[in-house]
Structure formats: C-alpha cells, structure tokens
Motif scaffolding. Sequence first.
Motif, PDB file in Angstrom:
ATOM      1  N   ASP A 194      20.359  36.264  69.032  1.00 48.45           N
ATOM      2  CA  ASP A 194      21.621  36.122  68.313  1.00 48.45           C
ATOM      3  C   ASP A 194      22.090  34.668  68.351  1.00 48.45           C
ATOM      4  O   ASP A 194      22.614  34.145  67.366  1.00 48.45           O
ATOM      5  CB  ASP A 194      22.700  37.021  68.933  1.00 48.45           C
ATOM      6  CG  ASP A 194      22.348  38.491  68.865  1.00 48.45           C
ATOM      7  OD1 ASP A 194      21.639  38.893  67.916  1.00 48.45           O
ATOM      8  OD2 ASP A 194      22.784  39.247  69.752  1.00 48.45           O
ATOM      9  N   LEU A 195      21.911  34.021  69.489  1.00 44.46           N
ATOM     10  CA  LEU A 195      22.309  32.627  69.617  1.00 44.46           C
ATOM     11  C   LEU A 195      21.494  31.740  68.679  1.00 44.46           C
ATOM     12  O   LEU A 195      22.030  30.805  68.081  1.00 44.46           O
ATOM     13  CB  LEU A 195      22.125  32.159  71.056  1.00 44.46           C
ATOM     14  CG  LEU A 195      22.443  30.680  71.272  1.00 44.46           C
ATOM     15  CD1 LEU A 195      23.913  30.404  71.018  1.00 44.46           C
ATOM     16  CD2 LEU A 195      22.050  30.234  72.654  1.00 44.46           C
ATOM     17  N   ARG A 196      20.218  32.028  68.536  1.00 44.26           N
ATOM     18  CA  ARG A 196      19.393  31.222  67.639  1.00 44.26           C
ATOM     19  C   ARG A 196      19.957  31.237  66.230  1.00 44.26           C
ATOM     20  O   ARG A 196      20.048  30.212  65.576  1.00 44.26           O
ATOM     21  CB  ARG A 196      17.955  31.758  67.633  1.00 44.26           C
ATOM     22  CG  ARG A 196      17.183  31.482  68.912  1.00 44.26           C
ATOM     23  CD  ARG A 196      15.698  31.671  68.696  1.00 44.26           C
ATOM     24  NE  ARG A 196      15.334  33.050  68.422  1.00 44.26           N
ATOM     25  CZ  ARG A 196      15.051  33.944  69.358  1.00 44.26           C
ATOM     26  NH1 ARG A 196      15.106  33.602  70.637  1.00 44.26           N
ATOM     27  NH2 ARG A 196      14.715  35.174  69.038  1.00 44.26           N
ATOM     28  N   ARG A 197      20.337  32.430  65.768  1.00 44.04           N
ATOM     29  CA  ARG A 197      20.899  32.540  64.421  1.00 44.04           C
ATOM     30  C   ARG A 197      22.283  31.901  64.336  1.00 44.04           C
ATOM     31  O   ARG A 197      22.624  31.256  63.343  1.00 44.04           O
ATOM     32  CB  ARG A 197      20.959  34.002  63.991  1.00 44.04           C
ATOM     33  CG  ARG A 197      19.584  34.588  63.712  1.00 44.04           C
ATOM     34  CD  ARG A 197      19.705  35.921  63.012  1.00 44.04           C
ATOM     35  NE  ARG A 197      20.247  36.952  63.889  1.00 44.04           N
ATOM     36  CZ  ARG A 197      20.732  38.113  63.474  1.00 44.04           C
ATOM     37  NH1 ARG A 197      20.775  38.390  62.181  1.00 44.04           N
ATOM     38  NH2 ARG A 197      21.178  39.007  64.321  1.00 44.04           N
ATOM     39  N   ALA A 201      22.730  39.411  80.387  1.00 44.64           N
ATOM     40  CA  ALA A 201      22.782  38.949  79.007  1.00 44.64           C
ATOM     41  C   ALA A 201      23.480  37.610  78.913  1.00 44.64           C
ATOM     42  O   ALA A 201      23.059  36.714  78.176  1.00 44.64           O
ATOM     43  CB  ALA A 201      23.505  39.975  78.133  1.00 44.64           C
ATOM     44  N   ILE A 202      24.546  37.438  79.715  1.00 44.36           N
ATOM     45  CA  ILE A 202      25.264  36.173  79.699  1.00 44.36           C
ATOM     46  C   ILE A 202      24.400  35.048  80.227  1.00 44.36           C
ATOM     47  O   ILE A 202      24.395  33.936  79.697  1.00 44.36           O
ATOM     48  CB  ILE A 202      26.570  36.291  80.522  1.00 44.36           C
ATOM     49  CG1 ILE A 202      27.523  37.281  79.845  1.00 44.36           C
ATOM     50  CG2 ILE A 202      27.230  34.935  80.705  1.00 44.36           C
ATOM     51  CD1 ILE A 202      28.754  37.590  80.671  1.00 44.36           C
ATOM     52  N   VAL A 203      23.632  35.333  81.292  1.00 39.82           N
ATOM     53  CA  VAL A 203      22.728  34.316  81.846  1.00 39.82           C
ATOM     54  C   VAL A 203      21.695  33.895  80.819  1.00 39.82           C
ATOM     55  O   VAL A 203      21.414  32.708  80.630  1.00 39.82           O
ATOM     56  CB  VAL A 203      22.038  34.844  83.119  1.00 39.82           C
ATOM     57  CG1 VAL A 203      20.916  33.900  83.539  1.00 39.82           C
ATOM     58  CG2 VAL A 203      23.046  34.986  84.241  1.00 39.82           C
ATOM     59  N   THR A 250      22.152  38.701  72.472  1.00 34.50           N
ATOM     60  CA  THR A 250      20.855  38.280  72.985  1.00 34.50           C
ATOM     61  C   THR A 250      20.619  36.808  72.658  1.00 34.50           C
ATOM     62  O   THR A 250      21.303  36.226  71.805  1.00 34.50           O
ATOM     63  CB  THR A 250      19.730  39.099  72.347  1.00 34.50           C
ATOM     64  OG1 THR A 250      19.625  38.732  70.949  1.00 34.50           O
ATOM     65  CG2 THR A 250      20.000  40.598  72.460  1.00 34.50           C
ATOM     66  N   PRO A 251      19.647  36.187  73.287  1.00 42.55           N
ATOM     67  CA  PRO A 251      19.283  34.820  72.899  1.00 42.55           C
ATOM     68  C   PRO A 251      18.893  34.708  71.431  1.00 42.55           C
ATOM     69  O   PRO A 251      19.118  33.677  70.807  1.00 42.55           O
ATOM     70  CB  PRO A 251      18.098  34.516  73.821  1.00 42.55           C
ATOM     71  CG  PRO A 251      18.355  35.341  75.033  1.00 42.55           C
ATOM     72  CD  PRO A 251      18.941  36.625  74.506  1.00 42.55           C
TER      73      PRO A 251
END
Length: 307
Positions: free
Chosen positions: A77-80, A10-12, A74-75
């Motif tokens: 989550d990063l988008r938001r 998940a970190i990657v 998750t990615p």
Amino acid sequence: MRTAVVRSGAIVLVAVCVLTLSACVGKRDRNDSRLTVLTTFTVLQNIVAAVAGDKVRVESVTKAGAEIHGYEPTPGDLRRAADADLIIDNGLNLEAWFKQFVDRLDAEHIVASEGVTPIPISDDAGAGKPNPHAWMSPLNVQIYVDNIEAALSELDPEHDREYRKNADTYKAELQQVHDRMVAELAAIPQQRRALVTCEGAFSYLTRDTGMSEKFIWPVNAEQQGTSRQLQSTIDFVRANNIRAVFCESTVSDAVMRQVERATDAVFGGTLYVDSLSESDGPVPTYLDLIRHDSDTIVKALTEGGTQ
C-alpha cells in the motif's frame, strides 16, 4: 493481544518501507502518463473516477468486498501511496489505519467528506464521534464531488473544465437517485418505515429519507453484537412490529438471523455499504449501490424478505 501484535507488525513493516523508500516504490507504467489518485476504498474510488473521467488513473487501497474499518495496511500500500499524485480518504475516523504512513509522504492529500455535517454515533465506545458513513447519503456525496473536482482541477488545471463538467453531470445523477429513493420510501406507511441493520451505517440515509433506524452495533469491530445489543434489537423489532431486518455484505448476518428467529420479522436481504462488488456483481458502482439498497429495503418492507 494477538491483534495488537499483528497491528504492531504491520506498522513496523510500513516504517521499514518508509525508511527504504527507494527500494519500495515501484516505477509507474511508462506507457501511462496519466496522474494517479489513490483512494482508501472502492466506493470512494468509483466516486472519484466519475469526476476524473479518463484523464486520471484512480486506484483503491482495499479490494472489492473488503472490510474497511479494521484494515491493516501493507508495504505494498505504501508503494502505491508514495507513487500517487493525490491521496483521497473519506475521513470522519473511517481510516485511522491510513494515517500511520500518509503523513510521511509527499503526495497531496484531501479528505472527501470535508464540509459534511456529521451525525454523531450515539452508543458504545464510539459515542459522540462522527458516524463515518456519510457517503450513504447521495446529498453528502455531492459535497464529496465538489471537493474532488476542486482537488483535481488544482492538480491538473489543463483539464479543469472536463472535471467540472463531469462533476456537474454526476451531481445531477446523484440528485436523481436521491429523489427516487425518497419517493419510493415515502410510499411505505410511516409505522413500517424503519431500517434494522447489523451496523449503524445508515444514519445519513435514514435522516434523508425520513426513516427510523435500529442497529445491533454502531460501527464494525472485532467482536460484533453483545447480548445486550442483540436483546435491544429484538425488543425494538417486536415492539414496532418490524416486517424485515437486514445486514451488510462485509459482515456475517448470523447475529441478525438470531433476531429473525426471535421475532416475526424476515431477513430482508443484504445491503452494501463499505465496498462495491466486482464488476459482474450487483453493485459495481456507487450509484448501483444506492439503487440496490433502496430497492432491497423498499421490496422487503413492502412485500417481505428474501429468507
């Protein structure tokens, strides 16, 4: 080992998304010009929404019913998060998972619990660390509201009067809920005024209402309830002639059912802590959550449980 691999994965993914941010960040709805605030879980989302009113779009990383402690971002989550104007987390070590990417973003970030006097965890690996469940005290949430109102007013000074008015109204509602809860629990004889739960998530509530507490494990983890913790809870229930025991909505009540079978206590019902329900469920708002938990506790300790 498997959990470590999943977490590393998940970190990657998040790191890759950070490095290719232009490809990961979605465009905001062009028809909605409101500011966006991203919170970490649904309880906090609802508290922020009460202060923000209709001037801000408030979102939550986790969904209704989700377990907050061990969440894997998750990615998506990063988008938001990258597209948010403000990110608000609870703090007090609740969302250690969120820190892995929030520091990489340009969005403003505040901790809702700043200024709360923490209650330390007294047992297990977390001993000495702050109990993160400060929102289980409506009095603490008044502090959350002050922090949220200040952040929104700084971010959007054009509507600062509205945020202040919403905050004052909501703090008055919080006080009413607290006063009602204290009065109803005070009517229960002191020797029966004990809250036995799966997770130690109610320390702030029991402090504010003059209850004693006992829990099987301090904070939700992958392996919940050792044999020593289970026996200690059984011994407490027997020694204090506890009438009812409880468990939280985001974990299995199987271990607490063992306590029920080994004692004269009955299962008093499901309590909500880490997540709201869907809008048509029993606790669609934070105020509903506190009312539900208080009513469930009072009814079970007075009349017996739900079985």
